[in-house]
Design a protein around this motif. Structure first.
Motif, short mmCIF file in Angstrom:
data_model
loop_
_atom_site.label_atom_id
_atom_site.label_comp_id
_atom_site.label_asym_id
_atom_site.label_seq_id
_atom_site.Cartn_x
_atom_site.Cartn_y
_atom_site.Cartn_z
N ILE A 31 22.43 -45.46 -36.58
CA ILE A 31 23.11 -44.18 -36.78
C ILE A 31 23.22 -43.41 -35.47
O ILE A 31 24.27 -42.84 -35.15
N VAL A 32 22.16 -43.42 -34.68
CA VAL A 32 22.19 -42.74 -33.38
C VAL A 32 23.24 -43.39 -32.48
O VAL A 32 24.02 -42.70 -31.82
N ASN A 74 28.89 -42.82 -30.02
CA ASN A 74 30.12 -43.58 -29.72
C ASN A 74 29.85 -44.84 -28.91
O ASN A 74 30.64 -45.24 -28.05
N THR A 84 26.78 -42.36 -33.65
CA THR A 84 27.10 -40.97 -33.35
C THR A 84 27.32 -40.74 -31.85
O THR A 84 28.04 -39.83 -31.47
#
Length: 49
Positions: A23-24, A29, A27
């Motif tokens: 997820i990190v 990109n 986020t």
């Protein structure tokens, strides 16, 4: 007599840890950055870039 089923916690902890890292990365990109670097490497390999 019933046997108590032992549930291992380590796989679940690792799964949650790797999902958080994923997820990190999304986020921030990171997939676009990785694809951009892969494209530039491929173009330089065939002599275009």
């Amino acid at each position: 007599m019933r046997k108590k089923i032992e549930i291992r916690k380590t796989p679940f902890v690792l799964l949650v840890f790797f999902l958080l890292l994923w997820i990190v990365g999304v986020t921030l990109n990171e997939p676009a950055r990785v694809l951009e670097q892969a494209k530039s490497i491929c173009l330089s390999c065939i002599g275009i870039g």
